[in-house]
Design an enzyme around this catalytic site. Structure first.
Site, PDB file in Angstrom:
ATOM      1  N   HIS A   9       0.816  -1.226   0.000  1.00  0.00           N
ATOM      2  CA  HIS A   9       0.000   0.000   0.000  1.00  0.00           C
ATOM      3  C   HIS A   9       0.849   1.276   0.000  1.00  0.00           C
ATOM      4  O   HIS A   9       0.427   2.305  -0.527  1.00  0.00           O
ATOM      5  CB  HIS A   9      -0.929   0.014   1.214  1.00  0.00           C
ATOM      6  CG  HIS A   9      -2.240  -0.675   0.952  1.00  0.00           C
ATOM      7  ND1 HIS A   9      -3.121  -1.022   1.953  1.00  0.00           N
ATOM      8  CD2 HIS A   9      -2.824  -1.071  -0.211  1.00  0.00           C
ATOM      9  CE1 HIS A   9      -4.184  -1.591   1.422  1.00  0.00           C
ATOM     10  NE2 HIS A   9      -4.029  -1.646   0.116  1.00  0.00           N
ATOM     11  N   ASN A  20      -3.284  -9.971   4.384  1.00  0.00           N
ATOM     12  CA  ASN A  20      -2.880  -9.628   3.007  1.00  0.00           C
ATOM     13  C   ASN A  20      -1.603  -8.794   2.952  1.00  0.00           C
ATOM     14  O   ASN A  20      -1.198  -8.347   1.876  1.00  0.00           O
ATOM     15  CB  ASN A  20      -4.020  -8.947   2.252  1.00  0.00           C
ATOM     16  CG  ASN A  20      -4.458  -7.664   2.925  1.00  0.00           C
ATOM     17  OD1 ASN A  20      -3.622  -6.919   3.422  1.00  0.00           O
ATOM     18  ND2 ASN A  20      -5.753  -7.377   2.937  1.00  0.00           N
ATOM     19  N   HIS A  21      -0.981  -8.552   4.095  1.00  0.00           N
ATOM     20  CA  HIS A  21       0.332  -7.901   4.138  1.00  0.00           C
ATOM     21  C   HIS A  21       0.338  -6.547   3.421  1.00  0.00           C
ATOM     22  O   HIS A  21       1.312  -6.206   2.729  1.00  0.00           O
ATOM     23  CB  HIS A  21       1.413  -8.833   3.577  1.00  0.00           C
ATOM     24  CG  HIS A  21       1.353 -10.206   4.178  1.00  0.00           C
ATOM     25  ND1 HIS A  21       0.807 -11.274   3.519  1.00  0.00           N
ATOM     26  CD2 HIS A  21       1.713 -10.665   5.393  1.00  0.00           C
ATOM     27  CE1 HIS A  21       0.844 -12.345   4.299  1.00  0.00           C
ATOM     28  NE2 HIS A  21       1.401 -11.999   5.443  1.00  0.00           N
ATOM     29  N   CYS A  22      -0.759  -5.821   3.567  1.00  0.00           N
ATOM     30  CA  CYS A  22      -0.920  -4.497   2.924  1.00  0.00           C
ATOM     31  C   CYS A  22      -0.795  -4.583   1.412  1.00  0.00           C
ATOM     32  O   CYS A  22      -0.404  -3.608   0.764  1.00  0.00           O
ATOM     33  CB  CYS A  22       0.076  -3.471   3.476  1.00  0.00           C
ATOM     34  SG  CYS A  22      -0.191  -3.086   5.193  1.00  0.00           S
ATOM     35  N   ALA A  23      -1.099  -5.740   0.859  1.00  0.00           N
ATOM     36  CA  ALA A  23      -1.015  -5.920  -0.593  1.00  0.00           C
ATOM     37  C   ALA A  23      -2.206  -6.746  -1.080  1.00  0.00           C
ATOM     38  O   ALA A  23      -2.022  -7.795  -1.716  1.00  0.00           O
ATOM     39  CB  ALA A  23       0.306  -6.583  -0.969  1.00  0.00           C
TER      40      ALA A  23
END
Lengths: 109, 401
Positions: free
Chosen positions: B113, B354-357
């Site tokens: 992100h 989602n690991h900022c993705a």
């Protein structure tokens, strides 16, 4: 005690918990509940109560309680730690309400 | 248990359990801890424009940290500005350029992100934002990049994915992206954490990274910026140090040194010194030993995870162009529950979600809820790998029942 603690009296005096937000999807929330101090939950008793209330629940390997409460799916350890997924509405208050009703007697766990 | 040869330099390495969340934050090296403490114990003053010796010395130490960071990137100190994080550094570019409706930016589905949202937000200002696809194992194609960048003002992409661990061919991608004149902005947070990065001679206009992913403290980072991009940038955040003069009629923005206007207000001095110490520590490490250690961990982990029935590995299946970062999932078990089991039952500290993705997870793997990521680093040991593989073997076996 820190201001964001949640307090629950499970019969042996008040116990403090924290509700932590996890990475979630869409308008449903995922949360982790952690006890501040060690607690010892009777997973069998909680399982019986959930089943009596018509909830889908099972003990996984005797150490983890898996349950569905409304749209929420959760996994609970006897030490009080839990993962709660798809909490609707997506608020820590809603997560805590589900968790606390599951642990302490309430009208509709 | 045979510890990593680098373990003694990381005092917070846990005695029990395995820290497998280095892609979110590396452990802090002793040198960085000592540098921060030393500042508060011995200097504890503000820097720049202080006439007294203590302030002058602290200012000089900060410039020393800048030099260490510059050497780490094979750049020069005047091109390096400090920032609180990669996120902040990338946003400072997105917010500071003279956008007009109709301009074009290219970014990719692989982005965290921090290198995605700042560009998407430009759509509100009429900027066209194209999002480049990647291969199923997380690689970008330079030819696709070249085509996508036709007419673009800027291209922003990651050097290495925080989810798949795939390391891009930075030279080829940067050349492709810049072939039509676009500025090239690179998120180096993951790549610099593990790899030697030499941006000299590359068509890169900005390279951002975070201290907390390079053995340094949180709240620190740095940005390499080319003279051309610096010239185009009108810093969005202003304050002390931003202007050479001001009056009710306006102000004269400071131009020299180039980083001055990008570091408004009092900086995180102790953190910067910690970052500089971490950079110096990195530069002094045995790089061949680092590479061998990482390769051994990667090979063992790949082999072990690939052999587990019911486990799906998301990312490169081979050793080539990858970091010791592994994302995976198990059918029938949500990422958070899997990560909880790894931690609660095995002491394995991973990161789920989602690991900022989320775009990466959905586009490449069709998974809205993401997966679990285990990320190793120099201080990790083979016992960490073996424990993860054993735990995942048992959990995947449970899930099949």
């Amino acid at each position: 005690m820190p201001g964001n603690d949640r307090i629950l009296d499970m019969g042996g005096g008040p116990a403090a918990f924290v509700v932590l937000t996890l990475c979630s999807y869409g308008d449903r929330g995922d949360y982790q509940v952690l006890p501040r101090q060690a607690v010892s939950l009777d997973l069998h008793a909680i399982l019986d109560r959930l089943k009596a209330a018509g909830r889908r629940a099972a003990l996984d390997a005797g150490t983890r309680l898996l349950a569905e409460i409304g749209e929420c799916r959760l996994m609970l350890y006897s030490e009080g730690r839990a993962v709660m997924e798809s909490v609707v509405p997506d608020t820590s208050d809603a997560a805590w309400e589900i968790y606390s009703c599951m642990l302490a007697p309430c009208a509709d766990p | 248990m045979i510890r990593s040869p680098f373990a003694p330099f990381f005092p917070s390495l846990p005695d029990s359990g395995s820290y497998l969340d280095s892609a979110a934050k590396t452990l802090t090296c002793s040198a960085a801890l000592e540098a921060q403490q030393s500042f508060y114990r011995e200097f504890d003053c503000n820097i720049e424009r202080g006439i007294y010796a203590r302030s002058a010395m602290a200012s000089d130490m900060v410039e020393g940290a800048r030099t260490e960071v510059a050497v780490l990137l094979a750049s020069s100190p005047e091109r390096i500005s400090f920032a609180p994080s990669t996120t902040h550094a990338l946003n400072s570019i997105a917010l500071g350029l003279p956008w007009r409706a109709g301009m074009k930016v290219v970014t990719t589905v692989l982005e965290h992100h921090s290198n995605f949202l700042p560009w998407l937000a430009l759509r509100r200002r009429g900027v066209e934002v194209a999002v480049l696809r990647a291969s199923p194992d997380g690689f970008l194609d330079p030819d696709d990049m070249r085509k996508a960048c036709d007419g673009a003002f800027l291209a922003a992409f990651t050097h290495a994915s925080n989810v798949t661990g795939s390391v891009q061919d930075l030279g080829a991608l940067a050349a492709a992206a810049s072939s039509g004149g676009a500025f090239v902005v690179v998120d180096g947070a993951q790549a610099l954490s593990h790899s030697e990065v030499d941006i000299s001679g590359l068509c890169v206009d900005a390279y951002a990274f975070s201290g907390h992913k390079c053995f340094g403290p949180t709240g620190t980072g740095a940005l390499f910026i080319s003279p051309e991009l610096r010239e185009a940038l009108d810093p969005a955040i202003l304050g002390g140090g931003s202007a050479s003069d001001s009056s009710p009629e306006g102000f004269e923005a400071v131009k020299d040194p180039p980083h001055s206007a990008l570091e408004p207000g009092t900086q995180n001095i102790a953190g910067i010194l910690g970052l500089g110490a971490a950079a110096a520590f990195r530069l002094g490490m045995d790089h061949d030993l680092r590479r061998r250690h990482a390769d051994e961990i990667t090979a063992r982990c790949l082999e072990g995870l690939r052999g587990i029935e019911g486990l799906e590995l998301h990312g490169p299946s081979g050793m080539r162009s990858r970091l010791p970062v592994f994302s995976f999932s198990v059918e029938g078990l949500s990422p958070h529950m899997l990560a909880m089991r790894l931690d609660h039952e095995y002491g394995l500290m991973t990161r789920s979600g989602n690991h900022c993705a989320p775009t990466l997870w959905r586009t490449l793997f069709g998974r809205s809820r993401g997966g679990v990521r285990a990320s190793f680093h120099d201080y990790s040991c083979m016992a960490d790998v073996d424990l993860l593989i054993a735990a995942m073997g048992r959990i995947a076996s449970d899930a099949r029942k």
